[in-house]
Design a protein around this motif. Structure first.
Motif, PDB file in Angstrom:
ATOM      1  N   ILE A 132       2.653 -12.910 -59.375  1.00  0.00           N
ATOM      2  CA  ILE A 132       1.727 -14.276 -59.416  1.00  0.00           C
ATOM      3  C   ILE A 132       0.186 -13.697 -60.100  1.00  0.00           C
ATOM      4  CG2 ILE A 132       0.341 -15.780 -58.065  1.00  0.00           C
ATOM      5  CD1 ILE A 132       2.818 -16.300 -56.418  1.00  0.00           C
ATOM      6  N   GLU A 133      -0.236 -14.572 -61.100  1.00  0.00           N
ATOM      7  CA  GLU A 133      -1.522 -14.001 -61.273  1.00  0.00           C
ATOM      8  C   GLU A 133      -2.628 -14.970 -60.407  1.00  0.00           C
ATOM      9  OE1 GLU A 133      -4.048 -13.837 -65.440  1.00  0.00           O
ATOM     10  OE2 GLU A 133      -2.316 -14.751 -65.603  1.00  0.00           O
ATOM     11  N   ARG A 134      -3.359 -14.268 -59.797  1.00  0.00           N
ATOM     12  CA  ARG A 134      -4.272 -14.912 -58.842  1.00  0.00           C
ATOM     13  C   ARG A 134      -5.407 -15.193 -59.579  1.00  0.00           C
ATOM     14  NH1 ARG A 134      -2.844 -14.570 -53.389  1.00  0.00           N
ATOM     15  NH2 ARG A 134      -4.441 -15.940 -53.044  1.00  0.00           N
ATOM     16  N   LEU A 135      -6.274 -16.057 -58.879  1.00  0.00           N
ATOM     17  CA  LEU A 135      -7.651 -16.433 -59.534  1.00  0.00           C
ATOM     18  C   LEU A 135      -8.675 -15.141 -58.904  1.00  0.00           C
ATOM     19  CD1 LEU A 135      -8.277 -20.165 -58.279  1.00  0.00           C
ATOM     20  CD2 LEU A 135      -8.116 -19.167 -60.601  1.00  0.00           C
ATOM     21  N   ASP A 136      -9.619 -14.904 -59.945  1.00  0.00           N
ATOM     22  CA  ASP A 136     -10.565 -14.023 -59.677  1.00  0.00           C
ATOM     23  C   ASP A 136     -11.523 -14.284 -58.719  1.00  0.00           C
ATOM     24  OD1 ASP A 136     -12.325 -12.115 -59.764  1.00  0.00           O
ATOM     25  OD2 ASP A 136     -12.959 -12.211 -61.667  1.00  0.00           O
TER      26      ASP A 136
ATOM     27  N   GLN B  51       4.005 -24.210 -55.913  1.00  0.00           N
ATOM     28  CA  GLN B  51       3.589 -23.268 -54.611  1.00  0.00           C
ATOM     29  C   GLN B  51       2.605 -22.263 -55.185  1.00  0.00           C
ATOM     30  OE1 GLN B  51       6.609 -24.479 -55.452  1.00  0.00           O
ATOM     31  NE2 GLN B  51       6.589 -25.875 -53.800  1.00  0.00           N
ATOM     32  N   HIS B  52       1.886 -22.296 -56.083  1.00  0.00           N
ATOM     33  CA  HIS B  52       0.776 -21.106 -56.282  1.00  0.00           C
ATOM     34  C   HIS B  52      -0.029 -21.107 -55.125  1.00  0.00           C
ATOM     35  CE1 HIS B  52      -2.129 -18.785 -58.282  1.00  0.00           C
ATOM     36  NE2 HIS B  52      -1.120 -18.413 -59.135  1.00  0.00           N
ATOM     37  N   PRO B  53      -0.292 -20.078 -54.772  1.00  0.00           N
ATOM     38  CA  PRO B  53      -1.431 -20.004 -53.599  1.00  0.00           C
ATOM     39  C   PRO B  53      -2.422 -20.453 -53.997  1.00  0.00           C
ATOM     40  CG  PRO B  53      -0.595 -17.554 -54.312  1.00  0.00           C
ATOM     41  CD  PRO B  53       0.297 -18.614 -54.996  1.00  0.00           C
ATOM     42  N   ASP B  54      -3.098 -20.179 -55.130  1.00  0.00           N
ATOM     43  CA  ASP B  54      -4.467 -20.750 -55.521  1.00  0.00           C
ATOM     44  C   ASP B  54      -4.450 -21.942 -56.182  1.00  0.00           C
ATOM     45  OD1 ASP B  54      -5.294 -18.218 -54.514  1.00  0.00           O
ATOM     46  OD2 ASP B  54      -4.978 -17.098 -56.797  1.00  0.00           O
ATOM     47  N   LYS B  55      -3.617 -22.795 -56.095  1.00  0.00           N
ATOM     48  CA  LYS B  55      -3.359 -23.957 -56.961  1.00  0.00           C
ATOM     49  C   LYS B  55      -4.440 -25.006 -56.324  1.00  0.00           C
ATOM     50  CE  LYS B  55      -0.932 -27.432 -55.536  1.00  0.00           C
ATOM     51  NZ  LYS B  55       0.019 -28.396 -55.340  1.00  0.00           N
ATOM     52  N   GLN B  56      -4.566 -25.137 -54.992  1.00  0.00           N
ATOM     53  CA  GLN B  56      -5.970 -26.251 -54.633  1.00  0.00           C
ATOM     54  C   GLN B  56      -7.390 -25.477 -55.144  1.00  0.00           C
ATOM     55  OE1 GLN B  56      -5.269 -28.632 -53.071  1.00  0.00           O
ATOM     56  NE2 GLN B  56      -7.376 -29.336 -52.537  1.00  0.00           N
ATOM     57  N   MET B  57      -7.515 -24.335 -55.010  1.00  0.00           N
ATOM     58  CA  MET B  57      -8.886 -23.961 -55.449  1.00  0.00           C
ATOM     59  C   MET B  57      -8.930 -24.151 -57.111  1.00  0.00           C
ATOM     60  SD  MET B  57     -10.314 -20.025 -55.086  1.00  0.00           S
ATOM     61  CE  MET B  57      -9.165 -19.755 -53.738  1.00  0.00           C
ATOM     62  N   ALA B  58      -7.749 -23.773 -57.995  1.00  0.00           N
ATOM     63  CA  ALA B  58      -8.060 -24.289 -59.419  1.00  0.00           C
ATOM     64  C   ALA B  58      -8.018 -25.625 -59.584  1.00  0.00           C
ATOM     65  CB  ALA B  58      -6.672 -23.683 -60.034  1.00  0.00           C
TER      66      ALA B  58
END
Length: 188
Positions: A51-55, A97-104
Motif C-alpha cells: 500500500i502506498e500511504r499518504l505522506d 479499505q485503504h487505511p488513508d482513504k478517509q484522509m484522502a
C-alpha cells in the motif's frame, strides 16, 4: 463583462461563507461496515505491504496552512492551499479499505472547497470529478449532516439544476435559500 465576473466572485464568496458556517466535520457517508474487516488473511497482508500511504508531512503541512488561511478572503492563499491538498493525494490510488482513504477524501474535499472560495470554478469542478472517480458512491458529511458532494454540485452546477433537482440535494438550508434568491434575481 468585468462586473459579471466580480459579481460571480462575490456570489461564490457568499455561498462559500454559507458552506463554511456548517463546519467541516467529515464523517463517511454511504460507507458500509464489514464485520470481517479487522481479520487479516494472506491476501490482505500482501496488499498491506504494498500500500502506498499518504505522506504524513504533506498532510501536516496542509493542516497548518489551512489553520493559517482560516476564513481569509485571500484568493492566492486559498488556491495554494487547494493545490497543496491535491499534491498530497496525486498519483495515488485509494481502494475501499485503504487505511488513508478517509484522509484522502478530506484532502480532496478541502481542495474543492478552497477552489470554490477562490472563484476557480473550473479547478473546483475538475477536483470534484477527481473526488467522484477516486471515491465512487462515497461522500463526506459536514457538521450539520449535509453532503459535501451535493453541496459542491449545488455550488458549481446550480445554473444547470432544475428546481426539483436542487430540492432533493442534501445541502444546507441557508445555501439552498441563497441559491434560490440568486436565481430569482438573475431571472428578474
Amino acid at each position: 463583462m468585468k462586473s459579471t465576473s466580480i459579481s460571480t466572485h462575490y456570489f461564490f464568496m457568499a455561498l462559500s461563507a454559507a458552506l463554511l458556517l456548517t463546519g467541516c466535520n467529515s464523517t463517511p457517508h454511504k460507507a458500509s461496515v464489514d464485520p470481517l474487516q479487522g481479520r487479516l488473511n494472506s491476501n490482505t497482508l500482501t496488499e498491506a505491504s504494498s500500500i502506498e500511504r499518504l505522506d504524513t508531512e504533506c498532510h501536516s503541512d496542509v493542516l497548518q496552512r489551512e489553520n493559517s488561511v482560516g476564513n481569509s478572503a485571500d484568493i492566492a492563499q486559498q488556491i495554494a492551499l487547494a493545490n497543496a491538498a491535491l499534491r498530497c493525494i496525486e498519483n495515488k490510488s485509494f481502494f475501499p479499505q485503504h487505511p488513508d482513504k478517509q484522509m484522502a477524501m478530506q484532502l480532496n474535499a478541502l481542495a474543492v472547497v478552497n477552489f470554490i472560495k477562490a472563484g476557480e470554478t473550473q479547478m473546483a469542478e475538475k477536483s470534484l470529478t477527481q473526488f467522484r472517480q477516486q471515491f465512487p458512491q462515497q461522500d463526506l458529511l459536514f457538521a450539520d449532516y449535509t453532503s459535501f458532494v451535493d453541496t459542491a454540485v449545488a455550488l458549481l452546477q446550480h445554473s444547470e439544476l432544475s428546481v426539483h433537482q436542487l430540492s432533493v440535494l442534501n445541502i444546507n438550508k441557508a445555501l439552498r435559500h441563497e441559491l434560490k434568491r440568486n436565481d430569482y434575481w438573475l431571472r428578474n
